[in-house]
Design a protein around this motif. Structure first.
Motif, short mmCIF file in Angstrom:
data_model
loop_
_atom_site.label_atom_id
_atom_site.label_comp_id
_atom_site.label_asym_id
_atom_site.label_seq_id
_atom_site.Cartn_x
_atom_site.Cartn_y
_atom_site.Cartn_z
N VAL A 76 -13.62 -32.89 -1.72
CA VAL A 76 -12.73 -31.77 -1.48
C VAL A 76 -11.27 -32.22 -1.54
N ASP A 77 -11.00 -33.39 -0.99
CA ASP A 77 -9.62 -33.90 -1.00
C ASP A 77 -9.15 -34.18 -2.43
N GLU A 78 -10.07 -34.64 -3.28
CA GLU A 78 -9.70 -34.88 -4.68
C GLU A 78 -9.38 -33.57 -5.40
N ALA A 79 -10.16 -32.53 -5.11
CA ALA A 79 -9.86 -31.22 -5.69
C ALA A 79 -8.53 -30.69 -5.17
N ASN A 80 -8.26 -30.92 -3.90
CA ASN A 80 -6.98 -30.53 -3.31
C ASN A 80 -5.83 -31.24 -4.02
N ARG A 81 -5.99 -32.51 -4.26
CA ARG A 81 -4.96 -33.31 -4.92
C ARG A 81 -4.68 -32.82 -6.33
N ARG A 82 -5.73 -32.50 -7.08
CA ARG A 82 -5.57 -32.16 -8.48
C ARG A 82 -5.20 -30.69 -8.72
N MET A 83 -5.65 -29.80 -7.84
CA MET A 83 -5.48 -28.37 -8.11
C MET A 83 -4.48 -27.69 -7.18
N LEU A 84 -4.29 -28.22 -5.99
CA LEU A 84 -3.42 -27.57 -5.01
C LEU A 84 -2.29 -28.47 -4.53
N TYR A 85 -2.04 -29.57 -5.25
CA TYR A 85 -1.02 -30.57 -4.91
C TYR A 85 -0.92 -30.80 -3.41
N GLY A 86 -2.10 -31.00 -2.78
CA GLY A 86 -2.14 -31.37 -1.38
C GLY A 86 -1.84 -30.28 -0.39
N SER A 87 -1.78 -29.02 -0.86
CA SER A 87 -1.37 -27.93 0.02
C SER A 87 -2.54 -27.17 0.64
N MET A 88 -3.76 -27.61 0.42
CA MET A 88 -4.93 -26.89 0.94
C MET A 88 -4.86 -26.79 2.46
N SER A 89 -5.14 -25.60 2.96
CA SER A 89 -5.13 -25.40 4.40
C SER A 89 -6.33 -26.09 5.04
N ALA A 90 -6.19 -26.40 6.32
CA ALA A 90 -7.28 -27.06 7.06
C ALA A 90 -8.52 -26.17 7.08
N ALA A 91 -8.32 -24.86 7.21
CA ALA A 91 -9.46 -23.95 7.26
C ALA A 91 -10.22 -23.95 5.94
N MET A 92 -9.49 -23.93 4.83
CA MET A 92 -10.14 -23.94 3.53
C MET A 92 -10.86 -25.26 3.30
N ARG A 93 -10.24 -26.36 3.69
CA ARG A 93 -10.87 -27.67 3.53
C ARG A 93 -12.19 -27.73 4.29
#
Length: 458
Positions: A404-421
């Protein structure tokens, strides 16, 4: 309708503005010194956010390069990148088809070329600016006079790309005289009614007068800001960009390279986002960002040299089509306000005008086809679309948080909310033992792709 009346009509639509001088030269010889750049992104997330604004989507390689050279040098290099041309490519494919006894190309091949350039082209900023300009200086293949002219529209796109970092006066001169614009606005081959000088002189005088109008700078500046960084720019942001339009620092008016540099490096663009900043992603940019984020493998060229990308009619699914707006007013209006919280807050949301019950479902279904059901290693893969490379996720095994963190890095430039994660980790954990590693990886990508957080660019 004579040329002066035509130019006046364009001005009413906000389509005109010029000056006959060369835009600021970006000298590659003296652009750098041996000193370390002082405007480096602080981390990968900051670099990816900038590239989300300035390109068709960040890649890991481009993030690393930007972090090494800094914003100003990245821009200088992009200003000196030549345009990836559409017309010569389309002419070559057309000739190959005709010599083989096939029919000539259609708009499908033009769109294939557009999507391939967006996904792989080195001139990312130039092409993004051409896309933005195409929504201001509108021509469309939905017009019956242009529907059968893919090569002619390819040339119109090339005009936008070639002049993207040049002077707005010159760009408007070239688009005004281009046959595609003439056919689209029905002034093609119109005859001059009367007057004391030649028709070209009349047009030049009209364009010069319009270019000098004080509304041109804020009008164009606001629309370009909306296409790159935020739908509701502050008056101060618009003013700073308009000042660059009026004077690039060297006394030149209309230098588009100075305008886009100000848009991307402005404090309102580079500071941390606020509750009212950002914009909805343009529908097509969701797809291109996914391809670039996951190093999509491009299809092989067909027997005639065309590279099929699968998106031959994105209007029905995404509400957008390059050089294919339904009207001269583009896919959406710059002043559109989604009813409810956005409108009540006095904010604007142009891209939301493409959303309704139909396009929300159709775009999600399309992303399923392109983000979930098109990947390297699948059995019987489609040959007419890019395939996502899932290795970065499948190699993480059962470390679902890391996936999930890798997807956050590539698609959301680290902005994914804690709830979504947390929700994504729980979803993938629930799949454990019941699905393949590739299905878990594809599920994460697809769920991010249709999420509200991916839908909004902050």
């Amino acid at each position: 309708m004579n040329k002066i009346v035509f130019c006046a009509a364009l001005a009413i639509l906000g389509l005109l503005s010029p000056i006959v001088v060369q835009a600021l030269v970006h000298d590659p010889l003296f652009g750098n010194s041996f000193e370390r750049p002082t405007d480096l992104p602080g981390n990968d997330a900051e670099a990816a956010r900038f590239l989300t604004q300035a390109t068709y989507g960040p890649t890991l390689a481009e993030i690393a390069r930007l972090r090494a050279i800094g914003y100003s040098e990245w821009l200088r290099q992009k200003f000196n990148k030549p345009a990836t041309a559409a017309r010569p490519f389309l002419e070559t494919v057309n000739a190959a088809r005709l010599s083989a006894g096939q029919s000539g190309i259609s708009q499908s091949q033009r769109l294939d070329r557009w999507f391939h350039t967006a996904a792989t082209g080195n001139d990312q900023l130039r092409q993004r600016l051409a896309f933005a300009l195409s929504q201001i200086l509108v021509v469309s293949d939905q017009n019956s006079s242009l529907g059968g002219e893919p090569i002619q529209l390819g040339e119109y796109w090339d005009i936008l790309a070639r002049n993207a970092f040049g002077n707005y006066r010159e760009l408007l001169d070239q688009t005004t005289w281009n046959p595609s614009m003439g056919k689209y606005l029905s002034h093609f081959r119109n005859q001059q009614a009367s007057a004391d000088q030649s028709c070209p002189d009349d047009v030049d005088d009209g364009l010069d007068l319009l270019f000098a109008h004080p509304n041109i700078a804020p009008f164009i500046s606001r629309q370009l800001i909306q296409r790159f960084t935020t739908s509701s720019p502050s008056p101060a942001y618009i003013q700073r960009v308009a000042q660059k339009f009026n004077n690039n620092g060297f006394g030149e008016r209309g230098d588009l390279s100075a305008v886009i540099k100000q848009i991307l490096l402005d404090v309102d663009a580079r500071n941390a986002p606020t509750a009212n900043s950002g914009k909805a992603r343009e529908p097509l940019l969701k797809l291109t960002a996914i391809w670039r984020a996951w190093a999509a493998q491009m299809p092989a060229a067909d027997a005639y040299g065309n590279i099929p990308m699968g998106m031959t009619n994105p209007s029905g699914t995404f509400g957008q089509r390059p050089l294919g707006a339904d009207t001269v007013f583009n896919f959406y209006e710059p002043d559109y306000q989604e009813p409810g919280v956005i409108a009540d807050s006095g904010l604007f949301s142009p891209e939301f005008q493409t959303l309704d019950e139909s396009t929300i479902v159709s775009s999600a279904n399309s992303l399923y086809s392109y983000a979930f059901n098109s990947y390297v290693g699948m059995s019987n893969p489609p040959s007419n679309r890019p395939l996502l490379d899932l290795a970065a996720l499948t190699s993480l095994g059962t470390d679902y948080a890391a996936m999930v963190d890798e997807a956050n890095r590539r698609m959301l430039y680290g902005s994914m909310s804690a709830a979504m994660r947390t929700s994504l980790i729980n979803a993938v954990t629930f799949m454990d033992g019941n699905v393949s590693a590739s299905e878990r990886a594809r599920s994460i990508i697809y769920l991010v792709a249709i999420s509200p957080e991916f839908a909004v660019q902050r």
